[in-house]
Motif scaffolding. Structure first.
Motif, PDB file in Angstrom:
ATOM      1  N   VAL A 146     -22.707  -8.368  39.887  1.00 33.41           N
ATOM      2  CA  VAL A 146     -23.395  -8.766  38.653  1.00 33.41           C
ATOM      3  C   VAL A 146     -23.897 -10.203  38.755  1.00 33.41           C
ATOM      4  O   VAL A 146     -25.000 -10.522  38.281  1.00 33.41           O
ATOM      5  CB  VAL A 146     -22.469  -8.580  37.416  1.00 33.41           C
ATOM      6  CG1 VAL A 146     -21.262  -9.519  37.476  1.00 33.41           C
ATOM      7  CG2 VAL A 146     -23.254  -8.804  36.129  1.00 33.41           C
ATOM      8  N   ILE A 147     -23.125 -11.080  39.387  1.00 35.09           N
ATOM      9  CA  ILE A 147     -23.557 -12.464  39.556  1.00 35.09           C
ATOM     10  C   ILE A 147     -24.695 -12.544  40.559  1.00 35.09           C
ATOM     11  O   ILE A 147     -25.632 -13.336  40.398  1.00 35.09           O
ATOM     12  CB  ILE A 147     -22.369 -13.357  39.976  1.00 35.09           C
ATOM     13  CG1 ILE A 147     -21.321 -13.372  38.860  1.00 35.09           C
ATOM     14  CG2 ILE A 147     -22.830 -14.772  40.292  1.00 35.09           C
ATOM     15  CD1 ILE A 147     -20.083 -14.192  39.171  1.00 35.09           C
ATOM     16  N   ARG A 196     -26.976 -10.327  40.973  1.00 35.55           N
ATOM     17  CA  ARG A 196     -28.189  -9.924  40.250  1.00 35.55           C
ATOM     18  C   ARG A 196     -28.674 -11.036  39.335  1.00 35.55           C
ATOM     19  O   ARG A 196     -29.889 -11.284  39.219  1.00 35.55           O
ATOM     20  CB  ARG A 196     -27.921  -8.643  39.453  1.00 35.55           C
ATOM     21  CG  ARG A 196     -27.757  -7.401  40.338  1.00 35.55           C
ATOM     22  CD  ARG A 196     -27.804  -6.133  39.514  1.00 35.55           C
ATOM     23  NE  ARG A 196     -26.648  -6.023  38.624  1.00 35.55           N
ATOM     24  CZ  ARG A 196     -25.497  -5.458  38.966  1.00 35.55           C
ATOM     25  NH1 ARG A 196     -25.321  -4.954  40.178  1.00 35.55           N
ATOM     26  NH2 ARG A 196     -24.504  -5.372  38.100  1.00 35.55           N
ATOM     27  N   LEU A 197     -27.743 -11.723  38.678  1.00 33.17           N
ATOM     28  CA  LEU A 197     -28.140 -12.839  37.807  1.00 33.17           C
ATOM     29  C   LEU A 197     -28.758 -13.970  38.623  1.00 33.17           C
ATOM     30  O   LEU A 197     -29.619 -14.701  38.129  1.00 33.17           O
ATOM     31  CB  LEU A 197     -26.920 -13.348  37.031  1.00 33.17           C
ATOM     32  CG  LEU A 197     -26.423 -12.438  35.915  1.00 33.17           C
ATOM     33  CD1 LEU A 197     -25.093 -12.953  35.369  1.00 33.17           C
ATOM     34  CD2 LEU A 197     -27.456 -12.347  34.795  1.00 33.17           C
ATOM     35  N   MET A 230     -21.193 -19.387  36.096  1.00 30.12           N
ATOM     36  CA  MET A 230     -21.444 -18.357  37.096  1.00 30.12           C
ATOM     37  C   MET A 230     -20.997 -18.812  38.484  1.00 30.12           C
ATOM     38  O   MET A 230     -20.322 -18.076  39.204  1.00 30.12           O
ATOM     39  CB  MET A 230     -22.941 -18.014  37.097  1.00 30.12           C
ATOM     40  CG  MET A 230     -23.352 -16.910  38.034  1.00 30.12           C
ATOM     41  SD  MET A 230     -25.060 -16.377  37.737  1.00 30.12           S
ATOM     42  CE  MET A 230     -25.957 -17.864  38.155  1.00 30.12           C
ATOM     43  N   LEU A 252     -32.425 -13.767  38.765  1.00 27.49           N
ATOM     44  CA  LEU A 252     -33.066 -14.293  37.567  1.00 27.49           C
ATOM     45  C   LEU A 252     -33.103 -15.817  37.609  1.00 27.49           C
ATOM     46  O   LEU A 252     -34.135 -16.431  37.313  1.00 27.49           O
ATOM     47  CB  LEU A 252     -32.321 -13.819  36.319  1.00 27.49           C
ATOM     48  CG  LEU A 252     -32.812 -14.360  34.981  1.00 27.49           C
ATOM     49  CD1 LEU A 252     -34.244 -13.896  34.698  1.00 27.49           C
ATOM     50  CD2 LEU A 252     -31.875 -13.933  33.852  1.00 27.49           C
ATOM     51  N   MET A 253     -31.989 -16.429  38.014  1.00 33.27           N
ATOM     52  CA  MET A 253     -31.917 -17.890  38.038  1.00 33.27           C
ATOM     53  C   MET A 253     -32.948 -18.481  38.982  1.00 33.27           C
ATOM     54  O   MET A 253     -33.607 -19.470  38.654  1.00 33.27           O
ATOM     55  CB  MET A 253     -30.517 -18.333  38.435  1.00 33.27           C
ATOM     56  CG  MET A 253     -30.331 -19.846  38.448  1.00 33.27           C
ATOM     57  SD  MET A 253     -28.612 -20.330  38.641  1.00 33.27           S
ATOM     58  CE  MET A 253     -28.257 -19.747  40.283  1.00 33.27           C
ATOM     59  N   GLN A 297     -24.577 -21.968  31.680  1.00 32.30           N
ATOM     60  CA  GLN A 297     -24.511 -20.613  32.221  1.00 32.30           C
ATOM     61  C   GLN A 297     -24.376 -20.639  33.740  1.00 32.30           C
ATOM     62  O   GLN A 297     -23.567 -19.900  34.324  1.00 32.30           O
ATOM     63  CB  GLN A 297     -25.781 -19.837  31.821  1.00 32.30           C
ATOM     64  CG  GLN A 297     -25.949 -19.594  30.336  1.00 32.30           C
ATOM     65  CD  GLN A 297     -25.011 -18.533  29.793  1.00 32.30           C
ATOM     66  OE1 GLN A 297     -24.509 -17.696  30.539  1.00 32.30           O
ATOM     67  NE2 GLN A 297     -24.765 -18.559  28.496  1.00 32.30           N
ATOM     68  N   THR A 298     -25.157 -21.507  34.378  1.00 30.17           N
ATOM     69  CA  THR A 298     -25.102 -21.585  35.840  1.00 30.17           C
ATOM     70  C   THR A 298     -23.753 -22.101  36.318  1.00 30.17           C
ATOM     71  O   THR A 298     -23.181 -21.582  37.290  1.00 30.17           O
ATOM     72  CB  THR A 298     -26.222 -22.501  36.369  1.00 30.17           C
ATOM     73  OG1 THR A 298     -27.488 -21.997  35.937  1.00 30.17           O
ATOM     74  CG2 THR A 298     -26.202 -22.570  37.886  1.00 30.17           C
TER      75      THR A 298
END
Length: 289
Positions: free
Chosen positions: A130-131, A133-134, A222, A137-138, A218-219
């Motif tokens: 999941v990270i 995949r994020l 993560m 986006l980042m 958020q970063t």
């Protein structure tokens, strides 16, 4: 002389090529750790007490591979963010010259981490799916002050860990040398990132500043939670979910994450990038208390 001028001169004087500056053929040393045992996520827990010395060293091997592969993952993200930032930049300027030099450094670092993971004989765990995949986006939307501040968070927390590790004679010589090269070259990268953040902040509107504060929190969460992939625990016979719960609840590991983050979080807090409305998430990252 500007910051970027100084960094370019420093890069010209002292840069490394991991392909030739590391002895990849040298054997690993039996009985040595792969990272500091006190920084292993389960250190001090009941699960740690159940492990033999050989299993503890084996866990250190897998955790260093996890942290290194997460560092490599983030370096790929930051290179994409930086190159995108340079797309419309003036190629005549020292800023662009240094930024391209840094991208070159990061390419060599990623190669170095990849070869080191292969050498120690552990999987390249990377972040949890999941990270991962994020991260896509980042790297796509990361821009401006929060992008460079995120780079600073990732580089600073690894720098703190590596500066201690590279001096520890209990640790494999290869791992120590990889850390030493990374620390020496990342010092320039962190200087550049700080200069970028400080130059961008004064021009931000209140709305833009809030956006960057949220993105940065958020970063940070993560990255901090990604460092040790739960799959590492399977290598020593521990269920990944049980190991993850024990690690996140472990006061020693919580202290380690806070120690890794204390310098950069103090700096970012002074700049106003860790506001009250994001502090809960920063505390969940364990990089601050």
């Amino acid at each position: 002389m500007t910051v970027t001028d100084r960094l370019l001169k420093s890069s010209a004087k002292q840069s490394y090529d991991p392909e030739v500056d590391l002895d990849w053929d040298a054997p690993l040393v039996d009985g040595l750790w792969y990272m500091q045992p006190e920084r292993v996520s389960l250190y001090g827990t009941a699960l740690w007490d159940r492990l033999s010395e050989e299993q503890r060293i084996e866990l250190s091997r897998h955790e260093v591979a996890s942290i290194s592969s997460v560092g490599l993952w983030f370096e790929l993200i930051l290179m994409q963010m930086m190159v995108r930032d340079l797309y419309a930049a003036d190629p005549r300027t020292p800023r662009m010259h240094y930024a391209l030099t840094e991208v070159g450094d990061e390419c060599r670092h990623s190669l170095m981490f990849g070869k080191a993971i292969e050498k120690v004989g552990a999987p390249a765990y990377g972040p949890q799916p999941v990270i991962h995949r994020l991260g896509r986006l980042m790297k796509t939307i990361g821009v401006g002050a929060s992008a460079y501040a995120s780079i600073l968070v990732a580089e600073e927390i690894l720098d703190r860990w590596q500066r201690e590790l590279m001096k520890d004679e209990r640790v494999q010589p290869l791992v120590r040398m990889v850390c030493r090269i990374h620390v020496l070259e990342e010092a320039r990268h962190m200087t550049f990132a700080r200069d970028e953040v400080e130059s961008m902040l004064p021009d931000l509107s209140k709305v833009a500043l809030t956006w960057h504060q949220v993105a940065l929190a958020q970063t940070a969460f993560m990255v901090a939670r990604a460092l040790v992939n739960p799959e590492v625990y399977r290598a020593v016979g521990i269920d990944p979910r049980e190991g993850r719960r024990a690690a996140l609840g472990n006061p020693h590991y919580q202290d380690t994450l806070a120690w890794m983050g204390e310098r950069v979080t103090s700096y970012l807090d002074d700049l106003g990038l860790i506001p009250r409305h994001q502090r809960v998430l920063w505390k969940k990252s364990m990089l601050i208390r």
